[in-house]
Design a protein around this motif. Sequence first.
Motif, PDB file in Angstrom:
ATOM      1  N   GLY A   1     -15.495  73.293  59.066  1.00  7.53           N
ATOM      2  CA  GLY A   1     -16.061  72.032  58.593  1.00  7.53           C
ATOM      3  C   GLY A   1     -15.138  71.271  57.684  1.00  7.53           C
ATOM      4  O   GLY A   1     -15.161  70.047  57.633  1.00  7.53           O
ATOM      5  N   ALA A   2     -14.293  71.991  56.924  1.00 11.47           N
ATOM      6  CA  ALA A   2     -13.349  71.370  56.001  1.00 11.47           C
ATOM      7  C   ALA A   2     -12.223  72.359  55.750  1.00 11.47           C
ATOM      8  O   ALA A   2     -12.401  73.579  55.863  1.00 11.47           O
ATOM      9  CB  ALA A   2     -14.035  70.985  54.690  1.00 11.47           C
ATOM     10  N   VAL A   3     -11.063  71.850  55.397  1.00 12.24           N
ATOM     11  CA  VAL A   3      -9.922  72.716  55.107  1.00 12.24           C
ATOM     12  C   VAL A   3      -8.967  71.975  54.185  1.00 12.24           C
ATOM     13  O   VAL A   3      -8.888  70.743  54.216  1.00 12.24           O
ATOM     14  CB  VAL A   3      -9.213  73.139  56.421  1.00 12.24           C
ATOM     15  CG1 VAL A   3      -8.522  71.946  57.080  1.00 12.24           C
ATOM     16  CG2 VAL A   3      -8.230  74.280  56.186  1.00 12.24           C
ATOM     17  N   SER A   4      -8.279  72.707  53.311  1.00 15.35           N
ATOM     18  CA  SER A   4      -7.323  72.073  52.396  1.00 15.35           C
ATOM     19  C   SER A   4      -5.934  72.050  53.025  1.00 15.35           C
ATOM     20  O   SER A   4      -5.580  72.907  53.844  1.00 15.35           O
ATOM     21  CB  SER A   4      -7.272  72.831  51.068  1.00 15.35           C
ATOM     22  OG  SER A   4      -6.669  74.101  51.235  1.00 15.35           O
ATOM     23  N   LEU A   5      -5.140  71.060  52.639  1.00 18.58           N
ATOM     24  CA  LEU A   5      -3.769  70.975  53.138  1.00 18.58           C
ATOM     25  C   LEU A   5      -2.966  72.201  52.722  1.00 18.58           C
ATOM     26  O   LEU A   5      -2.128  72.694  53.484  1.00 18.58           O
ATOM     27  CB  LEU A   5      -3.100  69.708  52.598  1.00 18.58           C
ATOM     28  CG  LEU A   5      -3.682  68.373  53.077  1.00 18.58           C
ATOM     29  CD1 LEU A   5      -2.911  67.219  52.454  1.00 18.58           C
ATOM     30  CD2 LEU A   5      -3.636  68.268  54.594  1.00 18.58           C
ATOM     31  N   ARG A   6      -3.232  72.693  51.524  1.00 21.60           N
ATOM     32  CA  ARG A   6      -2.513  73.872  51.031  1.00 21.60           C
ATOM     33  C   ARG A   6      -2.784  75.081  51.926  1.00 21.60           C
ATOM     34  O   ARG A   6      -1.885  75.836  52.269  1.00 21.60           O
ATOM     35  CB  ARG A   6      -2.956  74.150  49.590  1.00 21.60           C
ATOM     36  CG  ARG A   6      -2.160  75.218  48.875  1.00 21.60           C
ATOM     37  CD  ARG A   6      -2.627  75.315  47.428  1.00 21.60           C
ATOM     38  NE  ARG A   6      -2.262  74.115  46.691  1.00 21.60           N
ATOM     39  CZ  ARG A   6      -2.792  73.775  45.513  1.00 21.60           C
ATOM     40  NH1 ARG A   6      -3.727  74.535  44.970  1.00 21.60           N
ATOM     41  NH2 ARG A   6      -2.394  72.689  44.898  1.00 21.60           N
TER      42      ARG A   6
ATOM     43  N   GLN B   1       2.456  78.129  58.308  1.00 25.51           N
ATOM     44  CA  GLN B   1       3.778  78.419  57.754  1.00 25.51           C
ATOM     45  C   GLN B   1       4.731  77.230  57.861  1.00 25.51           C
ATOM     46  O   GLN B   1       5.835  77.327  58.418  1.00 25.51           O
ATOM     47  CB  GLN B   1       4.378  79.653  58.442  1.00 25.51           C
ATOM     48  CG  GLN B   1       3.552  80.923  58.204  1.00 25.51           C
ATOM     49  CD  GLN B   1       4.185  82.157  58.823  1.00 25.51           C
ATOM     50  OE1 GLN B   1       5.054  82.057  59.696  1.00 25.51           O
ATOM     51  NE2 GLN B   1       3.769  83.328  58.382  1.00 25.51           N
ATOM     52  N   THR B   2       4.262  76.118  57.324  1.00 27.31           N
ATOM     53  CA  THR B   2       5.118  74.937  57.261  1.00 27.31           C
ATOM     54  C   THR B   2       4.859  74.234  55.945  1.00 27.31           C
ATOM     55  O   THR B   2       4.080  74.709  55.111  1.00 27.31           O
ATOM     56  CB  THR B   2       4.840  73.998  58.455  1.00 27.31           C
ATOM     57  OG1 THR B   2       5.802  72.946  58.458  1.00 27.31           O
ATOM     58  CG2 THR B   2       3.440  73.404  58.371  1.00 27.31           C
ATOM     59  N   SER B   3       5.481  73.116  55.717  1.00 23.38           N
ATOM     60  CA  SER B   3       5.335  72.406  54.444  1.00 23.38           C
ATOM     61  C   SER B   3       4.086  71.536  54.450  1.00 23.38           C
ATOM     62  O   SER B   3       3.588  71.143  55.514  1.00 23.38           O
ATOM     63  CB  SER B   3       6.558  71.525  54.189  1.00 23.38           C
ATOM     64  OG  SER B   3       6.581  70.441  55.107  1.00 23.38           O
TER      65      SER B   3
END
Length: 316
Positions: A6-11, A18-20
């Motif tokens: 439903g939601a996710v953080s960029l971090r 495994q990327t920036s």
Amino acid sequence: MVRANGAVSLRELARVVQTSEVTVRRDVRALEAEGLLDRRHGGAVLPGGFTRESGFPQKSHLATAEKTAIADVAASLVEEGEAIVVGAGTTTQELARRLARVPGLTVVTNSLLVAQALAHANRVEVVMTGGTLRGSNYALVGSGAEQSLQGLRVSRAFLSGSGLTAERGLSTSNMLSASVDRALVQAAAEVVVLADHTKLGTDTMFQTVPTDVITRLVTDEPPAHDDRAATELQALADQGVQIAVAGTGAGTGSGPGTGVGGEAVPPGGRPRRDVPLPGQRAARHPAGQFRGPAASLAGDALPPERTARVADLRRR
């Protein structure tokens, strides 16, 4: 991941793939252009705008490290023998787990999750509101919940929500939840909002706590690239909200026990309490004293080096 949670953080996205975060942010922007998700400050959610609200399983996976750090700092505000109200939410659930160690505490809540976290705390009394169970967030809502709060008076209310802006304050996507949160606020002398950086700058349908009613905000430090969240923090500070920034140790150089400006907590100590940013209004405390922008919670003037740190946070 967004469809599953439903939601996710960029971090979290950057860690999993495994990327920036720069790459993740670019890809999220492209997915938003295709209508597959909505960007939020520091993360992304399923499309739905002002009225969409994620359920507990989805919320519990978002910004977990940040919520833990926020709960640590918020718990340090609670004194032995206090009576407080704690609203529903995954961040307030984390707070409740820490409150189990505060002796003589009375907690009034409409959240089954908060009550469950305190169920085996021998020295904490839990008072639950009445109301109708709202299964998506395990909270009691409706007229029964609101009526049970009439005539109640406690020292502090700890609340979370779906979004926080300097213009409208704290907001949520559900009308029934908003009504109960407003009743909780009416019962408290102080209002402490717990909101991670992904909620800063997000505005949802129903206002729960206007900005001028919020005494304190406990949040985590926005990522260095998140200018909008940092701008929102500054705008909240300019309107007089006292801000405590909890470090998560995730790319900020701060550990879980950091306070405003990243100051470390001494070994064995509790997280340092919040210090008003420059330009904040004076706040009345229970004893009737006023604390101005250049005073700590102990009433002492800030030393020059701490003033410099606070000023640096304001610039960022």
